[in-house]
Design a protein around this motif. Structure first.
Motif, PDB file in Angstrom:
ATOM      1  N   ARG A  16      -8.552   5.328  -2.593  1.00  0.00           N
ATOM      2  CA  ARG A  16      -8.518   6.154  -1.389  1.00  0.00           C
ATOM      3  C   ARG A  16      -8.113   5.333  -0.168  1.00  0.00           C
ATOM      4  NH1 ARG A  16     -13.715   9.366  -0.485  1.00  0.00           N
ATOM      5  NH2 ARG A  16     -12.831  10.564  -2.175  1.00  0.00           N
ATOM      6  N   SER A  17      -8.620   4.122  -0.058  1.00  0.00           N
ATOM      7  CA  SER A  17      -8.278   3.287   1.102  1.00  0.00           C
ATOM      8  C   SER A  17      -6.823   2.824   1.027  1.00  0.00           C
ATOM      9  CB  SER A  17      -9.216   2.087   1.195  1.00  0.00           C
ATOM     10  OG  SER A  17      -9.118   1.308   0.014  1.00  0.00           O
ATOM     11  N   VAL A  18      -6.315   2.576  -0.169  1.00  0.00           N
ATOM     12  CA  VAL A  18      -4.909   2.191  -0.315  1.00  0.00           C
ATOM     13  C   VAL A  18      -4.006   3.336   0.118  1.00  0.00           C
ATOM     14  CG1 VAL A  18      -3.127   1.581  -1.997  1.00  0.00           C
ATOM     15  CG2 VAL A  18      -5.368   0.511  -2.121  1.00  0.00           C
ATOM     16  N   LYS A  19      -4.381   4.559  -0.249  1.00  0.00           N
ATOM     17  CA  LYS A  19      -3.587   5.720   0.157  1.00  0.00           C
ATOM     18  C   LYS A  19      -3.684   5.962   1.659  1.00  0.00           C
ATOM     19  CE  LYS A  19      -3.111   8.372  -4.025  1.00  0.00           C
ATOM     20  NZ  LYS A  19      -3.260   9.682  -4.626  1.00  0.00           N
ATOM     21  N   ALA A  20      -4.802   5.638   2.258  1.00  0.00           N
ATOM     22  CA  ALA A  20      -4.931   5.796   3.708  1.00  0.00           C
ATOM     23  C   ALA A  20      -4.053   4.791   4.439  1.00  0.00           C
ATOM     24  CB  ALA A  20      -6.385   5.651   4.130  1.00  0.00           C
ATOM     25  N   ILE A  21      -4.028   3.566   3.960  1.00  0.00           N
ATOM     26  CA  ILE A  21      -3.184   2.551   4.595  1.00  0.00           C
ATOM     27  C   ILE A  21      -1.716   2.848   4.321  1.00  0.00           C
ATOM     28  CG2 ILE A  21      -2.568   0.096   4.573  1.00  0.00           C
ATOM     29  CD1 ILE A  21      -5.549  -0.444   3.928  1.00  0.00           C
TER      30      ILE A  21
ATOM     31  N   CYS B 103       0.829  -1.208   0.000  1.00  0.00           N
ATOM     32  CA  CYS B 103       0.000   0.000   0.000  1.00  0.00           C
ATOM     33  C   CYS B 103       0.862   1.257   0.000  1.00  0.00           C
ATOM     34  CB  CYS B 103      -0.948  -0.004   1.200  1.00  0.00           C
ATOM     35  SG  CYS B 103      -2.278  -1.205   1.037  1.00  0.00           S
TER      36      CYS B 103
ATOM     37  N   SER C 251     -11.281   4.520  -6.199  1.00  0.00           N
ATOM     38  CA  SER C 251     -11.192   3.327  -5.374  1.00  0.00           C
ATOM     39  C   SER C 251      -9.858   3.179  -4.643  1.00  0.00           C
ATOM     40  CB  SER C 251     -11.413   2.093  -6.257  1.00  0.00           C
ATOM     41  OG  SER C 251     -10.399   2.028  -7.235  1.00  0.00           O
TER      42      SER C 251
END
Length: 173
Positions: free
Chosen positions: A112-117, A83, A110
């Motif tokens: 956004r969660s990868v960038k958050a992790i 990530c 989609s």
């Protein structure tokens, strides 16, 4: 005439530069503490990435203490590494090319969660880009220069009062 956000006086038909987060419109003329902001934000993002790495290390130690199993520990490390690398490359790409040039989903899509992790990758990409310029400055400068060019063409193509022009005589049929 109105005051421009850069400090000069502008006419109503001139385009205004789009502000960049943390920099405002100082990126246009590299004024108003632009260099200090770049240095400060670069150092701040590196320090934030280091702090994030320490927090991830503490979380990993918590998993080790909880004895969740070796494969879970490996899975967590691989997930954060993947990530972070994806977030790094995506973030760096958004600073150098327009999102519509990219065939895959944008930052609001989609990933956004990868960038958050992978927040460490995002912070490191930001710090790396501040070494060259304000993140996103290249794209904003290209857009602003195109807008200035269009405004100049509009302004030079309009000469004289259109109401005072003579009309061509009408043909009788």
């Amino acid at each position: 005439m109105e005051r421009d956000i850069i400090g000069g006086v502008r006419t109503s038909d001139e385009p205004t530069p789009e502000p960049i987060r943390f920099y405002g419109t100082t990126w246009v003329g590299h004024s108003g503490g632009y260099a200090l902001r770049r240095i400060g934000l670069g150092v701040g993002s590196v320090l934030s990435a280091a702090l994030g790495a320490v927090l991830l290390r503490l979380a990993y130690e918590g998993l080790t203490i909880a004895e969740v199993g070796g494969w879970v520990n490996v899975l967590i490390v691989v997930a954060f590494a993947l990530c972070s690398s994806m977030a790094f490359s995506r973030t760096l790409a958004t600073y150098t090319r327009a999102p519509e040039d990219d065939a895959s989903p944008g930052p609001d899509g989609s990933l956004r969660s990868v960038k958050a992790i992978g927040f460490i990758g995002v912070l490191l990409a930001y710090a790396l880009r501040t070494l060259v310029e304000a993140p996103g400055e290249k794209l904003r400068r290209a857009e602003y220069e195109q807008a200035l060019e269009r405004a100049t063409r509009r302004r030079t193509s309009r000469t004289g009062n259109p109401a005072a022009r003579r009309r061509a005589p009408r043909r009788k049929s």
